[in-house]
Design an enzyme around this catalytic site. Structure first.
Site, PDB file in Angstrom:
ATOM      1  N   HIS A  22       0.845  -1.201   0.000  1.00 36.94           N
ATOM      2  CA  HIS A  22       0.000   0.000   0.000  1.00 36.94           C
ATOM      3  C   HIS A  22       0.881   1.254   0.000  1.00 36.94           C
ATOM      4  O   HIS A  22       0.553   2.250  -0.632  1.00 36.94           O
ATOM      5  CB  HIS A  22      -0.883   0.041   1.263  1.00 36.94           C
ATOM      6  CG  HIS A  22      -1.956  -1.015   1.281  1.00 36.94           C
ATOM      7  ND1 HIS A  22      -3.266  -0.742   1.595  1.00 36.94           N
ATOM      8  CD2 HIS A  22      -1.915  -2.347   1.022  1.00 36.94           C
ATOM      9  CE1 HIS A  22      -3.988  -1.853   1.533  1.00 36.94           C
ATOM     10  NE2 HIS A  22      -3.185  -2.850   1.206  1.00 36.94           N
ATOM     11  N   GLN A 366      13.183  -3.746  -6.702  1.00 31.09           N
ATOM     12  CA  GLN A 366      12.543  -4.532  -7.772  1.00 31.09           C
ATOM     13  C   GLN A 366      12.363  -3.758  -9.077  1.00 31.09           C
ATOM     14  O   GLN A 366      12.574  -4.304 -10.153  1.00 31.09           O
ATOM     15  CB  GLN A 366      11.192  -5.048  -7.275  1.00 31.09           C
ATOM     16  CG  GLN A 366      10.477  -5.918  -8.283  1.00 31.09           C
ATOM     17  CD  GLN A 366       9.382  -6.735  -7.655  1.00 31.09           C
ATOM     18  OE1 GLN A 366       9.661  -7.610  -6.859  1.00 31.09           O
ATOM     19  NE2 GLN A 366       8.145  -6.470  -8.007  1.00 31.09           N
ATOM     20  N   TRP A 384      -0.324  -6.821  -7.019  1.00 32.89           N
ATOM     21  CA  TRP A 384      -0.645  -5.851  -8.073  1.00 32.89           C
ATOM     22  C   TRP A 384       0.522  -4.909  -8.380  1.00 32.89           C
ATOM     23  O   TRP A 384       0.735  -4.525  -9.533  1.00 32.89           O
ATOM     24  CB  TRP A 384      -1.910  -5.072  -7.715  1.00 32.89           C
ATOM     25  CG  TRP A 384      -2.347  -4.160  -8.819  1.00 32.89           C
ATOM     26  CD1 TRP A 384      -2.525  -2.823  -8.757  1.00 32.89           C
ATOM     27  CD2 TRP A 384      -2.640  -4.540 -10.171  1.00 32.89           C
ATOM     28  NE1 TRP A 384      -2.915  -2.324  -9.975  1.00 32.89           N
ATOM     29  CE2 TRP A 384      -2.984  -3.362 -10.870  1.00 32.89           C
ATOM     30  CE3 TRP A 384      -2.628  -5.746 -10.871  1.00 32.89           C
ATOM     31  CZ2 TRP A 384      -3.327  -3.357 -12.214  1.00 32.89           C
ATOM     32  CZ3 TRP A 384      -2.971  -5.746 -12.222  1.00 32.89           C
ATOM     33  CH2 TRP A 384      -3.312  -4.558 -12.875  1.00 32.89           C
ATOM     34  N   ASN A 385       1.275  -4.503  -7.354  1.00 33.70           N
ATOM     35  CA  ASN A 385       2.421  -3.629  -7.642  1.00 33.70           C
ATOM     36  C   ASN A 385       3.429  -4.349  -8.518  1.00 33.70           C
ATOM     37  O   ASN A 385       3.974  -3.777  -9.469  1.00 33.70           O
ATOM     38  CB  ASN A 385       3.093  -3.177  -6.349  1.00 33.70           C
ATOM     39  CG  ASN A 385       2.198  -2.261  -5.544  1.00 33.70           C
ATOM     40  OD1 ASN A 385       1.875  -1.166  -5.986  1.00 33.70           O
ATOM     41  ND2 ASN A 385       1.755  -2.727  -4.386  1.00 33.70           N
TER      42      ASN A 385
HETATM   43  N1  UDP Z   1       9.604  -5.322  -3.674  1.00 29.75           N
HETATM   44  C1  UDP Z   1      10.887  -4.833  -3.728  1.00 29.75           C
HETATM   45  N2  UDP Z   1      11.915  -5.703  -3.549  1.00 29.75           N
HETATM   46  C2  UDP Z   1      11.740  -7.021  -3.340  1.00 29.75           C
HETATM   47  C3  UDP Z   1      10.405  -7.530  -3.321  1.00 29.75           C
HETATM   48  C4  UDP Z   1       9.358  -6.639  -3.494  1.00 29.75           C
HETATM   49  O1  UDP Z   1      11.112  -3.637  -3.937  1.00 29.75           O
HETATM   50  O2  UDP Z   1      12.730  -7.722  -3.165  1.00 29.75           O
HETATM   51  C5  UDP Z   1       8.498  -4.366  -3.835  1.00 29.75           C
HETATM   52  C6  UDP Z   1       7.878  -4.473  -5.207  1.00 29.75           C
HETATM   53  O3  UDP Z   1       8.583  -3.659  -6.115  1.00 29.75           O
HETATM   54  C7  UDP Z   1       6.456  -4.030  -4.967  1.00 29.75           C
HETATM   55  C8  UDP Z   1       6.194  -4.369  -3.507  1.00 29.75           C
HETATM   56  O4  UDP Z   1       7.461  -4.671  -2.929  1.00 29.75           O
HETATM   57  O5  UDP Z   1       6.341  -2.634  -5.155  1.00 29.75           O
HETATM   58  C9  UDP Z   1       5.336  -5.591  -3.321  1.00 29.75           C
HETATM   59  O6  UDP Z   1       4.037  -5.273  -3.605  1.00 29.75           O
HETATM   60  P1  UDP Z   1       3.075  -6.295  -4.332  1.00 29.75           P
HETATM   61  O7  UDP Z   1       1.769  -5.627  -4.501  1.00 29.75           O
HETATM   62  O8  UDP Z   1       3.683  -6.818  -5.571  1.00 29.75           O
HETATM   63  O9  UDP Z   1       2.980  -7.523  -3.340  1.00 29.75           O
HETATM   64  P2  UDP Z   1       2.709  -7.632  -1.757  1.00 29.75           P
HETATM   65  O10 UDP Z   1       4.009  -7.462  -1.100  1.00 29.75           O
HETATM   66  O11 UDP Z   1       1.715  -6.577  -1.396  1.00 29.75           O
HETATM   67  O12 UDP Z   1       2.172  -9.016  -1.639  1.00 29.75           O
END
Ligand code: UDP
Length: 501
Positions: A22, A366, A384-385
């Site tokens: 979020h 990422q 979704w991100n």
């Molecule tokens: N992310 C990151 N590095 C990592 C793993 C995830 O920066 O090693 C970031 C990714 O770019 C995204 C967020 O964490 O912006 C994860 O959000 P997402 O909605 O994909 O999944 P959630 O963590 O909410 O299940």
């Protein structure tokens, strides 16, 4: 009149639910508001604030304000009842904090003009309403998922429950919803997890919070403003699937991703991409990517929350080793999870070989990884991100959904946008996806066959369209400007009301 000057009087209070998924889009949204000349105060918990402290927010004029949710060392839960307690405490403390904040800002002559909140933070909107302040929901999932929930809570609950009640028809039963069908026909396996009967121990709590969110939108006297992290071209039909009800104003304003990765502008801003957890500089994963051939690397990450069972990790490891090419795999450190208890687990049986053939990191930037030329494929849990980041980077995916709304996202990736292949969860009786099945998907995405070429071509198309949407004059850019104008008008109408309170 100059656009920046017109929007200078705006003061937004942005209240995201305190987890990475979020916070990232909410931070990007806040940065867009700042670029339009608005003021923004960004509220988060003390725990998340500590993790964000190395981001250079002051450079961008963003004021980040912490408050205590009662769990300043982080929150983990092992049962639904603990989650319930957490949410009621967050609501109680958050309500008090935001009430005082709105009052003190008004008294000091810097009143808020709008409160923007993400899912699960409906309490913030309720506080704002008490002050007659405009509110907007920042929906951080696709429009299609919004539509599914909307229909569920507006007459289609019984129909959907009837279709999802029989686990033996998870792949077959057909769910057709207005505005989505006939071009998008869903099966129970494509539905958001919180609408499936007890798909996880957290389902009842989450279900109640989603229900509360949609009831809140219904109570708005004017069309409720819903800002979505998607873009017109990606979900044109879904964005109109519920607007005939006239009580919603659906505004796609995404992709909410740092402009450093969208158009190379604002490069200093890369580290302010909302990376709440920080990767270690010692990992040298960018240098490692530099040493790899173009489109040769498989990147594997399951986001910031979900916990992949060891058995499943073993299958993924075997598939990556069998695939033979280089891979970068994020295996999160124990404890870097919100809301979940992690059990101690012993190391993967083939870890030595995995480390020799691939690169393992605990966390990475990422967006930086996905935009690297060496990336060939993203094995993703379909948060979704992650999906948006993959789309705007033009990287085809192996969709490996786990929970939440990830199954719906996987369906869209495979059947609507056609930028990936989804693993088949039904092959193994324990629900594990075996190495051969993962390998089948990797072969398609990384291969030079007709299907692989089609996926890459589509990925390029969405990359282009996603970037166009946020450019000056692009669809999302225009929508954001219209949103600011709408809020401005509402503030003028409301002037006086707020101060009487
Ligand atoms: N992310 C990151 N590095 C990592 C793993 C995830 O920066 O090693 C970031 C990714 O770019 C995204 C967020 O964490 O912006 C994860 O959000 P997402 O909605 O994909 O999944 P959630 O963590 O909410 O299940």
């Amino acid at each position: 009149m100059n656009m920046v000057r017109r929007h200078r009087h705006h003061h937004f209070l942005v209240v995201p639910y305190p987890v990475q998924g979020h916070i990232n889009p909410a931070l990007q949204f806040s940065k867009r508001l700042l670029s339009f000349g608005a003021n923004v105060t960004f509220l988060t918990t003390l725990y998340m604030h500590r993790r964000m402290s190395s981001t250079n927010s002051s450079t961008f004029g963003l004021s980040i304000l912490p408050f205590s949710d009662g769990h300043d060392a982080g929150f983990t839960a092992s049962a639904s009842s603990e989650y319930s307690l957490y949410f009621s405490e967050l609501r109680r403390r958050g309500t008090d904090f935001v009430t005082d904040l709105i009052l003190s800002n008004a008294q000091q002559g810097h009143p808020f003009t709008c409160v923007v909140y993400t899912l699960l933070q409906t309490w913030a909107a309720e506080v704002a309403r008490g002050f007659h302040l405009p509110t907007a929901l920042l929906w951080i999932q696709p429009a299609t998922v919004f539509d599914i929930f909307y229909h569920y809570f507006h007459g289609y609950g019984g129909y959907i429950d009837g279709k999802t009640s029989d686990p033996s028809s998870y792949n077959e039963a057909i769910i057709e919803l207005p505005g989505l069908a006939p071009s998008l026909v869903l099966a129970p396996r494509d539905m958001p997890a919180f609408l499936l009967p007890l798909s996880s121990k957290f389902t009842p709590v989450m279900f109640t919070l989603f229900e509360e969110q949609f009831r809140y939108l219904d109570m708005e006297t004017k069309p409720a403003m819903v800002l979505l992290n998607t873009f017109e071209e990606l979900e044109a039909k879904a964005l109109r699937a519920v607007d005939d009800k006239l009580n919603l104003n659906m505004m796609p304003i995404g992709p909410l991703i740092s402009s450093a990765y969208l158009d190379g502008r604002d490069l200093n801003d890369a580290s302010f991409g909302g990376d709440v957890f920080h990767s270690s500089d010692d990992d040298h994963y960018i240098e490692w990517l530099e040493s790899k051939a173009e489109m040769s690397v498989v990147y594997v990450s399951f986001g910031s929350v979900c916990v992949v069972p060891k058995k499943q990790m073993e299958e993924i490891a075997r598939a990556l080793l069998d695939c033979g090419g280089p891979f970068l795999w994020v295996i999160r450190e124990k404890g870097k999870v919100e809301g979940r208890e992690e059990e101690e687990e012993e190391e993967l049986s083939c870890m030595e070989e995995v480390k020799m053939k691939g690169k393992i990191v605990k966390w990475c930037s990422q967006v930086e990884v996905l935009s690297h030329r060496s990336l060939g494929c993203f094995v993703t849990h379909c948060g979704w991100n992650s999906v948006m980041e993959s789309l705007v980077s033009g990287v085809p995916m192996v969709a490996f959904p786990q929970g939440v709304e990830q199954r719906t996202n996987a369906k869209l990736i495979e059947d609507v946008w056609k930028t990936g292949v989804r693993v088949d969860h039904s092959v193994n009786e324990e629900g594990m996806v075996e190495a051969d099945e993962i390998g089948r998907c990797l072969d398609i995405v990384m291969g030079n066959g007709e299907k692989g070429n089609e996926l890459r071509k589509n990925a390029e198309k969405w990359k282009f369209l996603g970037r166009e949407a946020v450019k000056e004059g692009g669809s999302s850019n225009k929508n954001l400007r219209n949103f600011l104008d709408d809020v401005g008008e509402e503030c003028l109408l409301n002037e006086g009301v707020f101060f009487i309170k």
